[in-house]
Design an enzyme around this catalytic site. Structure first.
Site, PDB file in Angstrom:
ATOM      1  N   ASP A  64      -9.701   2.353  -3.965  1.00 20.26           N
ATOM      2  CA  ASP A  64      -8.775   2.192  -2.851  1.00 20.26           C
ATOM      3  C   ASP A  64      -7.912   3.448  -2.738  1.00 20.26           C
ATOM      4  OD1 ASP A  64      -6.905   1.265  -0.956  1.00 20.26           O
ATOM      5  OD2 ASP A  64      -7.039  -0.792  -1.670  1.00 20.26           O
ATOM      6  N   GLU A  88       0.836  -1.210   0.000  1.00 18.29           N
ATOM      7  CA  GLU A  88       0.000   0.000   0.000  1.00 18.29           C
ATOM      8  C   GLU A  88       0.867   1.255   0.000  1.00 18.29           C
ATOM      9  OE1 GLU A  88      -2.731   1.468  -0.189  1.00 18.29           O
ATOM     10  OE2 GLU A  88      -4.412   0.135   0.248  1.00 18.29           O
ATOM     11  N   ASN A 131      -9.566   5.601   3.079  1.00 13.09           N
ATOM     12  CA  ASN A 131      -8.558   5.260   2.079  1.00 13.09           C
ATOM     13  C   ASN A 131      -8.041   6.502   1.369  1.00 13.09           C
ATOM     14  OD1 ASN A 131      -7.198   2.819   1.460  1.00 13.09           O
ATOM     15  ND2 ASN A 131      -9.171   1.790   1.271  1.00 13.09           N
TER      16      ASN A 131
END
Length: 288
Positions: free
Chosen positions: A200, A16, A144
């Site tokens: 996301d 991420e 997010n």
């Protein structure tokens, strides 16, 4: 025609938060559930890994060197020599830090979520350089992607289960001091259709285009400042998680991916790159 390449072959469980550090010409990203902060030098291929003591949702460069990190129990600081201290500590059982981004004024906007993804169990807060934590959104589910328009007047934000990218407008005092006045400006910028995956992480390019990774959708998309879809990058992996421009001229789009469940493709968990995708914006370092 394939538009992507492999930047870093890896097996991140939940890769991420890619971020380009212009001071060191490095790409930084995290593997949340294995407590790792990675760096990669595209010029030399050199990679480093730092292990944190808690799950780490995001890591961003600090103006004076080191990193600010969004951990399970709050936001912490790593100095350039590796020394750690808490900046804003708020341990909540069953909750962890998730995505975060540095605003144009040098503050950190840090999101949280519950491990069980219970609706309304997450938050979004503005963390000032002195550690003052100002709640912005108290009842999100999976906080997010966060990013700002080139002029700094708009902030894009994703609460993943809503399937939306929302947008906020800065108040007269900018992004601090009167955060509660931002909430009434919130509106939907883009809605992701059913079956296309879930939004996301995101980033904004120099033209104001918004790029978003679609979890379970196998794509990264670019939307114009008006919210019109104008580019789709199909990927070999099912779960891209976030994207960021990097490289010395900020024209390469780096994409983190996850293999949280049983991997279906050998590149799940790797960092992909789309060379010459556009031109990114230089991201500010955290001022604390």
């Amino acid at each position: 025609m394939r538009h992507w390449d492999v930047a870093v072959r890896s097996s991140a469980r939940l890769g991420e938060g890619p971020t380009w550090d212009p001071a060191r010409a490095l790409l930084i990203w995290v593997d949340i559930l294995t407590c790792r902060v990675h760096s990669y030098d595209p010029a030399t291929g050199r990679r480093t890994v730092m292990v944190t003591e808690q799950h780490v949702g995001a890591a961003k460069p600090r103006a004076g060197g080191g990193l600010v990190v969004n951990l399970r129990d709050g936001v912490g600081l790593y100095d350039a020599d590796g020394a750690f201290s808490w900046l804003a500590y708020e341990a909540v059982p069953g909750r962890r830090g998730n995505d975060a981004a540095v605003a144009p004024d040098g503050a950190l906007w840090a999101g949280t979520m519950r491990y069980d993804e219970a609706p309304g169990g997450g938050t979004l807060a503005r963390i000032a350089p002195d550690g003052n934590a100002e709640p912005v959104l108290p009842d999100v589910t999976v906080s997010n992607g966060i990013g700002w328009s080139p002029d700094g007047r708009l902030m894009y934000y994703i609460d993943t289960p809503t399937r939306r990218i929302d947008v906020f407008e800065a108040g007269e005092t900018g992004w601090g001091g009167a955060v509660e006045k931002l909430v009434p400006t919130r509106r939907a910028f883009v809605e992701i259709e059913e079956g296309a995956g879930f939004p996301d992480g995101l980033c904004v390019d120099a033209e104001g285009g918004v790029w978003v990774a679609l979890w379970d959708g196998g794509q990264v998309r670019r939307y114009t400042p008006e919210g019109t879809l104008d580019r789709t990058v199909d990927l070999p992996v099912r779960r891209p998680t976030a994207c960021a421009f990097g490289g010395r001229d900020l024209t390469d789009l780096y994409i983190t991916t996850a293999q949280e469940d049983a991997p279906r493709h050998p590149l799940e968990g790797s960092v992909l790159v789309v060379p010459g995708a556009g031109r990114g914006l230089a991201q500010p370092a955290f001022a604390g």
